[in-house]
Design a protein around this motif. Structure first.
Motif, PDB file in Angstrom:
ATOM      1  N   LYS A   2       0.883  -1.189   0.054  1.00  0.00           N
ATOM      2  CA  LYS A   2      -0.063   0.011  -0.138  1.00  0.00           C
ATOM      3  C   LYS A   2       0.875   1.373  -0.217  1.00  0.00           C
ATOM      4  CE  LYS A   2      -3.682  -2.016   2.556  1.00  0.00           C
ATOM      5  NZ  LYS A   2      -4.643  -2.122   3.706  1.00  0.00           N
ATOM      6  N   ILE A   3       0.446   2.152  -0.870  1.00  0.00           N
ATOM      7  CA  ILE A   3       1.324   3.424  -0.863  1.00  0.00           C
ATOM      8  C   ILE A   3       0.325   4.389  -0.226  1.00  0.00           C
ATOM      9  CG2 ILE A   3       2.143   5.397  -2.464  1.00  0.00           C
ATOM     10  CD1 ILE A   3       2.532   3.056  -4.239  1.00  0.00           C
ATOM     11  N   THR A   4       0.978   5.331   0.854  1.00  0.00           N
ATOM     12  CA  THR A   4       0.189   6.510   1.347  1.00  0.00           C
ATOM     13  C   THR A   4       0.464   7.651   0.504  1.00  0.00           C
ATOM     14  OG1 THR A   4       0.116   5.297   3.457  1.00  0.00           O
ATOM     15  CG2 THR A   4      -0.438   7.697   3.513  1.00  0.00           C
ATOM     16  N   CYS A   5      -0.642   8.208   0.196  1.00  0.00           N
ATOM     17  CA  CYS A   5      -0.393   9.545  -0.826  1.00  0.00           C
ATOM     18  C   CYS A   5      -0.275  10.412   0.162  1.00  0.00           C
ATOM     19  CB  CYS A   5      -1.692   9.701  -1.616  1.00  0.00           C
ATOM     20  SG  CYS A   5      -1.524  11.128  -2.736  1.00  0.00           S
ATOM     21  N   ARG A   6       0.270  11.694  -0.445  1.00  0.00           N
ATOM     22  CA  ARG A   6       0.767  12.680   0.413  1.00  0.00           C
ATOM     23  C   ARG A   6      -0.744  13.479   0.937  1.00  0.00           C
ATOM     24  NH1 ARG A   6       5.689  15.540  -2.509  1.00  0.00           N
ATOM     25  NH2 ARG A   6       7.173  13.355  -2.116  1.00  0.00           N
ATOM     26  N   CYS A   7      -2.047  12.918   0.312  1.00  0.00           N
ATOM     27  CA  CYS A   7      -3.011  13.761   0.614  1.00  0.00           C
ATOM     28  C   CYS A   7      -3.728  12.968   1.810  1.00  0.00           C
ATOM     29  CB  CYS A   7      -4.071  13.737  -0.744  1.00  0.00           C
ATOM     30  SG  CYS A   7      -4.713  12.255  -1.209  1.00  0.00           S
ATOM     31  N   GLY A   8      -3.340  11.787   2.014  1.00  0.00           N
ATOM     32  CA  GLY A   8      -3.537  10.905   2.898  1.00  0.00           C
ATOM     33  C   GLY A   8      -4.297   9.605   2.427  1.00  0.00           C
ATOM     34  N   ALA A   9      -4.709   9.439   1.222  1.00  0.00           N
ATOM     35  CA  ALA A   9      -5.353   8.526   0.717  1.00  0.00           C
ATOM     36  C   ALA A   9      -4.526   7.198   0.596  1.00  0.00           C
ATOM     37  CB  ALA A   9      -5.917   8.668  -0.572  1.00  0.00           C
ATOM     38  N   VAL A  10      -5.060   5.864   0.749  1.00  0.00           N
ATOM     39  CA  VAL A  10      -4.258   4.990   0.368  1.00  0.00           C
ATOM     40  C   VAL A  10      -4.570   4.308  -1.066  1.00  0.00           C
ATOM     41  CG1 VAL A  10      -3.920   2.387   1.275  1.00  0.00           C
ATOM     42  CG2 VAL A  10      -4.419   4.157   2.929  1.00  0.00           C
ATOM     43  N   ILE A  11      -3.315   4.102  -1.647  1.00  0.00           N
ATOM     44  CA  ILE A  11      -3.334   3.381  -3.072  1.00  0.00           C
ATOM     45  C   ILE A  11      -2.826   1.993  -2.916  1.00  0.00           C
ATOM     46  CG2 ILE A  11      -2.284   3.718  -5.476  1.00  0.00           C
ATOM     47  CD1 ILE A  11      -1.422   6.686  -4.552  1.00  0.00           C
ATOM     48  N   PRO A  12      -3.865   1.109  -2.922  1.00  0.00           N
ATOM     49  CA  PRO A  12      -3.366  -0.360  -2.681  1.00  0.00           C
ATOM     50  C   PRO A  12      -3.005  -0.780  -4.192  1.00  0.00           C
ATOM     51  CG  PRO A  12      -6.045  -0.099  -3.068  1.00  0.00           C
ATOM     52  CD  PRO A  12      -5.335   1.235  -3.090  1.00  0.00           C
ATOM     53  N   ASP A  13      -2.120  -1.952  -3.819  1.00  0.00           N
ATOM     54  CA  ASP A  13      -1.397  -2.687  -4.837  1.00  0.00           C
ATOM     55  C   ASP A  13      -1.457  -4.146  -4.474  1.00  0.00           C
ATOM     56  OD1 ASP A  13      -0.140  -3.660  -6.999  1.00  0.00           O
ATOM     57  OD2 ASP A  13       1.668  -2.938  -6.853  1.00  0.00           O
ATOM     58  N   ASN A  14      -2.708  -4.729  -4.202  1.00  0.00           N
ATOM     59  CA  ASN A  14      -2.737  -6.019  -3.703  1.00  0.00           C
ATOM     60  C   ASN A  14      -3.338  -7.076  -5.067  1.00  0.00           C
ATOM     61  OD1 ASN A  14      -5.306  -5.018  -4.143  1.00  0.00           O
ATOM     62  ND2 ASN A  14      -6.215  -4.887  -1.942  1.00  0.00           N
ATOM     63  N   THR A  15      -3.429  -6.817  -6.042  1.00  0.00           N
ATOM     64  CA  THR A  15      -3.768  -7.715  -7.201  1.00  0.00           C
ATOM     65  C   THR A  15      -3.326  -7.101  -8.616  1.00  0.00           C
ATOM     66  OG1 THR A  15      -5.707  -9.004  -7.983  1.00  0.00           O
ATOM     67  CG2 THR A  15      -6.004  -6.708  -7.253  1.00  0.00           C
ATOM     68  N   ASP A  16      -3.753  -7.812  -9.371  1.00  0.00           N
ATOM     69  CA  ASP A  16      -3.254  -7.488 -10.907  1.00  0.00           C
ATOM     70  C   ASP A  16      -4.276  -6.528 -11.383  1.00  0.00           C
ATOM     71  OD1 ASP A  16      -0.701  -8.856 -10.718  1.00  0.00           O
ATOM     72  OD2 ASP A  16      -1.829 -10.787 -11.423  1.00  0.00           O
ATOM     73  N   TYR A  17      -4.227  -5.941 -12.593  1.00  0.00           N
ATOM     74  CA  TYR A  17      -5.002  -5.489 -13.258  1.00  0.00           C
ATOM     75  C   TYR A  17      -5.941  -4.045 -12.519  1.00  0.00           C
ATOM     76  CZ  TYR A  17      -4.467  -9.541 -15.878  1.00  0.00           C
ATOM     77  OH  TYR A  17      -3.854 -10.556 -16.567  1.00  0.00           O
ATOM     78  N   LEU A  18      -5.200  -3.406 -11.910  1.00  0.00           N
ATOM     79  CA  LEU A  18      -5.670  -2.156 -11.075  1.00  0.00           C
ATOM     80  C   LEU A  18      -5.965  -1.049 -11.818  1.00  0.00           C
ATOM     81  CD1 LEU A  18      -3.644  -2.733  -7.780  1.00  0.00           C
ATOM     82  CD2 LEU A  18      -6.183  -3.326  -8.211  1.00  0.00           C
ATOM     83  N   PRO A  19      -6.857  -0.142 -12.197  1.00  0.00           N
ATOM     84  CA  PRO A  19      -7.134   0.739 -12.850  1.00  0.00           C
ATOM     85  C   PRO A  19      -6.061   2.086 -12.586  1.00  0.00           C
ATOM     86  CG  PRO A  19      -8.785   0.788 -11.107  1.00  0.00           C
ATOM     87  CD  PRO A  19      -8.044  -0.744 -11.407  1.00  0.00           C
ATOM     88  N   TRP A  20      -5.654   2.117 -11.326  1.00  0.00           N
ATOM     89  CA  TRP A  20      -4.749   3.228 -10.868  1.00  0.00           C
ATOM     90  C   TRP A  20      -3.297   2.740 -10.873  1.00  0.00           C
ATOM     91  CZ3 TRP A  20      -8.505   0.781  -7.614  1.00  0.00           C
ATOM     92  CH2 TRP A  20      -8.048  -0.055  -6.771  1.00  0.00           C
ATOM     93  N   LYS A  21      -3.081   1.704 -11.549  1.00  0.00           N
ATOM     94  CA  LYS A  21      -1.602   1.129 -11.886  1.00  0.00           C
ATOM     95  C   LYS A  21      -1.238   1.117 -12.973  1.00  0.00           C
ATOM     96  CE  LYS A  21       1.189  -2.732 -10.213  1.00  0.00           C
ATOM     97  NZ  LYS A  21       1.110  -4.171  -9.516  1.00  0.00           N
ATOM     98  N   ALA A  22      -0.089   1.261 -13.481  1.00  0.00           N
ATOM     99  CA  ALA A  22       0.569   0.896 -14.864  1.00  0.00           C
ATOM    100  C   ALA A  22       1.788   0.455 -14.835  1.00  0.00           C
ATOM    101  CB  ALA A  22       0.154   2.168 -15.942  1.00  0.00           C
ATOM    102  N   ASP A  23       2.306  -0.224 -16.085  1.00  0.00           N
ATOM    103  CA  ASP A  23       3.732  -0.497 -16.268  1.00  0.00           C
ATOM    104  C   ASP A  23       3.947   0.384 -17.315  1.00  0.00           C
ATOM    105  OD1 ASP A  23       4.038  -3.066 -14.671  1.00  0.00           O
ATOM    106  OD2 ASP A  23       2.528  -3.795 -15.873  1.00  0.00           O
ATOM    107  N   VAL A  24       5.110   1.078 -17.040  1.00  0.00           N
ATOM    108  CA  VAL A  24       5.554   1.954 -17.997  1.00  0.00           C
ATOM    109  C   VAL A  24       6.899   1.663 -18.494  1.00  0.00           C
ATOM    110  CG1 VAL A  24       6.457   4.596 -18.259  1.00  0.00           C
ATOM    111  CG2 VAL A  24       4.542   3.833 -16.415  1.00  0.00           C
ATOM    112  N   ILE A  25       6.934   1.485 -19.948  1.00  0.00           N
ATOM    113  CA  ILE A  25       8.159   1.101 -20.616  1.00  0.00           C
ATOM    114  C   ILE A  25       8.610   2.267 -21.391  1.00  0.00           C
ATOM    115  CG2 ILE A  25       8.926  -0.376 -22.687  1.00  0.00           C
ATOM    116  CD1 ILE A  25       6.868  -2.090 -21.835  1.00  0.00           C
ATOM    117  N   PRO A  26       9.975   2.791 -20.767  1.00  0.00           N
ATOM    118  CA  PRO A  26      10.449   4.088 -21.834  1.00  0.00           C
ATOM    119  C   PRO A  26      10.560   3.765 -23.381  1.00  0.00           C
ATOM    120  CG  PRO A  26      11.632   3.414 -19.708  1.00  0.00           C
ATOM    121  CD  PRO A  26      10.683   2.279 -20.009  1.00  0.00           C
TER     122      PRO A  26
END
Length: 163
Positions: A2-26
């Motif tokens: 889990k990432i705690t955003c600076r605004c206080g919200a939690v950004i979970p990374d607990n499964t695949d295919y999350l709409p707020w997560k991406a793999d970035v390829i340069p």
């Protein structure tokens, strides 16, 4: 994780295919990625992870070491908070996975613009929830694949696996 955003919200990374997560390829590594025989290894070798807070829109990007997150703040209030979602938006066909082990289980699903991760202490409750979510998303043609597994045995797969 889990990432705690600076605004206080939690950004979970607990499964695949999350709409707020991406793999970035340069861009410089795209050819290496497409030339990789194993796309999964190519993705791991050539990408970093990005997350977007759905509350404030901040972007978090890993650096190449994958140990440090860098935060980027939207320049104006009109910035959409869904820049990492699929281009298919509400029509994105996702997954439904229910996994049960002797001591408990979870239901994880992501489809369209919805996603959830829920833990269960009862096999019956997990099975019921899986059936309900699968039927609801399948009716809307939002399921790419589904799996319900109990103690290592597949109880339901969709599309059906034939051997």
């Amino acid at each position: 994780m889990k990432i705690t955003c600076r605004c206080g919200a939690v950004i979970p990374d607990n499964t695949d295919y999350l709409p707020w997560k991406a793999d970035v390829i340069p861009s410089q590594d795209l050819s290496d990625f497409f030339d990789a025989e194993d796309r999964v290894d190519g993705l791991v070798d050539n990408s970093t992870t990005a997350y977007q807070c759905e509350s404030c829109g901040r972007l978090y990007l890993e650096d190449q070491s994958r140990r440090t997150m860098h935060c980027f703040v939207p320049e104006d209030a009109d910035t959409p908070y869904d820049v990492l979602r699929s281009v298919h938006g509400e029509a994105w066909r996702g997954l439904v996975h229910g996994i049960w082990r002797q001591d408990g289980g979870y239901l994880s699903w992501s489809a369209g613009v919805e996603s959830s991760f829920e833990e269960y202490t009862s096999w019956e409750a997990l099975h019921r929830a899986y059936d309900d979510v699968f039927a609801r998303l399948r009716q809307r043609d939002l399921v790419r694949n589904a799996l319900l597994r109990r103690d290592g045995e597949d109880v339901h797969t969709w599309p059906a696996i034939t051997r």
